[in-house]
Design a protein around this motif. Structure first.
Motif, short mmCIF file in Angstrom:
data_model
loop_
_atom_site.label_atom_id
_atom_site.label_comp_id
_atom_site.label_asym_id
_atom_site.label_seq_id
_atom_site.Cartn_x
_atom_site.Cartn_y
_atom_site.Cartn_z
N ARG A 297 3.40 11.20 -3.33
CA ARG A 297 2.38 10.32 -3.91
C ARG A 297 0.96 10.66 -3.49
O ARG A 297 0.01 10.27 -4.15
N VAL A 298 0.81 11.34 -2.36
CA VAL A 298 -0.53 11.58 -1.81
C VAL A 298 -0.84 13.07 -1.82
O VAL A 298 0.04 13.91 -2.06
N PHE A 299 -2.09 13.41 -1.52
CA PHE A 299 -2.54 14.80 -1.62
C PHE A 299 -3.47 15.14 -0.47
O PHE A 299 -3.92 14.27 0.26
N ASN B 221 0.83 -1.21 0.00
CA ASN B 221 0.00 0.00 0.00
C ASN B 221 0.87 1.26 0.00
O ASN B 221 0.97 1.96 1.02
N GLN C 210 2.77 3.69 5.68
CA GLN C 210 4.12 4.21 5.45
C GLN C 210 4.69 4.84 6.73
O GLN C 210 5.89 4.74 7.00
N THR D 92 0.49 4.15 -1.10
CA THR D 92 -0.18 5.45 -0.90
C THR D 92 -0.99 5.48 0.38
O THR D 92 -1.78 6.41 0.59
N ASP D 93 -0.81 4.50 1.25
CA ASP D 93 -1.50 4.49 2.55
C ASP D 93 -0.63 5.24 3.56
O ASP D 93 0.42 4.73 3.97
N PRO D 94 -1.04 6.43 3.98
CA PRO D 94 -0.18 7.23 4.87
C PRO D 94 0.18 6.50 6.17
O PRO D 94 1.35 6.52 6.59
N THR E 32 6.39 9.42 0.03
CA THR E 32 4.95 9.32 0.25
C THR E 32 4.29 10.68 0.09
O THR E 32 3.19 10.79 -0.46
N ASP F 268 -4.03 13.71 3.51
CA ASP F 268 -3.06 12.62 3.61
C ASP F 268 -1.64 13.19 3.51
O ASP F 268 -0.74 12.79 4.27
N ARG F 269 -1.44 14.11 2.59
CA ARG F 269 -0.10 14.71 2.43
C ARG F 269 0.29 15.45 3.70
O ARG F 269 1.43 15.34 4.17
#
Length: 318
Positions: free
Chosen positions: A279-281, A246, A253, A248-250, A276, A284-285
């Motif tokens: 990759r995310v927004f 996963n 990671q 993109t799973d914050p 990460t 989540d970012r």
């Protein structure tokens, strides 16, 4: 688990010593004849923007003044900003960008932000743009906005500047101060951490910070204790498998990065979270970014690996 040295924390006290190191660098620069005070204000162009603004903003807020010689309001605002830069003495750096001499860069930035006129003032913190104000503003209004910028940089990004110049009298006064013995409450917190009493250590560090919110050594100790508390019951194999499946799973990671750090793999932990962020927004970012900043506290903000990670984070954010 042996807690002493469980994380590569040779710089556990580095955050608390940051001010002293900054002062020493300033003294050395002054002794070598470097123009320390003038570095509060600098001219930037397309060639130097990456280094002097984006990279520098990983360690100090950089305020960019977009100006031109034909702009009369610019001639009113620029002296105000320059005076504040000198007054704040390293809490932020003022970078002046002549839009006529650097049209491509200026147009690229201003058009992305929907700005059509100057003067315009834009800050960068950790490589991330923070719009300030447009048009000439009075000194007190500019001061209020800059105060907010400095607070945001410290609270949300963990970024603070350092003194640019000091007088010899100040140096002599500081050197004459007697050495302060270690605080008993802080010593008790360290002892609890060394004994493996994570809950007790967390509470003890929080007690210290309740009395002294700015105690950098207590902040670093609390960050370490909370990291160990988060990871002590984790199954490393399961955590790493989940993270691999996963990307993109914050939270997946974050757990893997925590384990990396506890194992002494500092660059791996930082690199995982920086990637990460890319990759995310949205929320989540921000979650990943804030957690990465908390890991910086564990290692110590003076560690070169933290500086490198800040620059990598800045490139992902902007």
């Amino acid at each position: 688990m042996s807690l002493r040295g469980a994380v590569d924390l040779a710089a556990v006290k580095a955050a608390g010593e940051a001010k002293e190191k900054a002062q020493e660098r300033a003294r050395t620069a002054r002794e070598q004849g470097a123009p320390v005070a003038s570095s509060a204000v600098l001219d930037v162009d397309e060639a130097s923007f990456e280094q002097e603004v984006l990279q520098r903003s990983a360690s100090v807020p950089v305020v960019v003044d977009f100006w031109a010689d034909w702009c009369q309001p610019c001639k009113q605002l620029s002296p105000v900003l320059e005076k504040l830069a000198e007054e704040y003495n390293g809490k932020f750096i003022l970078a002046k960008l002549d839009i006529e001499a650097n049209q491509a860069l200026a147009q690229s930035i201003l058009s992305q932000l929907g700005v059509q006129g100057i003067p315009f003032v834009l800050a960068f913190v950790g490589g991330q743009p923070v719009p300030m104000f447009q048009g000439a503003v009075p000194m007190e209004q500019a001061r209020q906005v800059i105060d907010q910028l400095v607070d945001v940089a410290e609270q949300q990004f963990g970024i603070v500047g350092e003194p640019i110049g000091e007088s010899p009298a100040d140096d002599a006064e500081e050197s004459a101060l007697p050495e302060v013995p270690e605080d008993p409450a802080l010593a008790a917190a360290h002892d609890a951490l060394d004994r493996g009493d994570l809950g007790g250590a967390v509470q003890a560090y929080r007690n210290v910070l309740a009395d002294r919110p700015g105690d950098e050594e207590a902040k670093a100790g609390l960050a370490q204790a909370e990291l160990l508390q988060r990871t002590i019951d984790l199954d490393p194999a399961a955590v790493r498998s989940e993270a691999a499946e996963n990307p993109t799973d914050p939270q997946a990671q974050i757990r893997a990065a925590d384990l990396d750090l506890v194992g002494g793999h500092v660059e791996d932990a930082f690199g995982r979270l920086v990637e990460t962020v890319g990759r995310v927004f949205g929320d989540d970012r921000n979650t990943v970014r804030v957690h990465l900043l908390s890991l910086f506290e564990v290692i110590g903000t003076e560690d070169p690996r933290v500086a490198a990670a800040r620059q990598a984070l800045a490139r992902k954010l902007f």
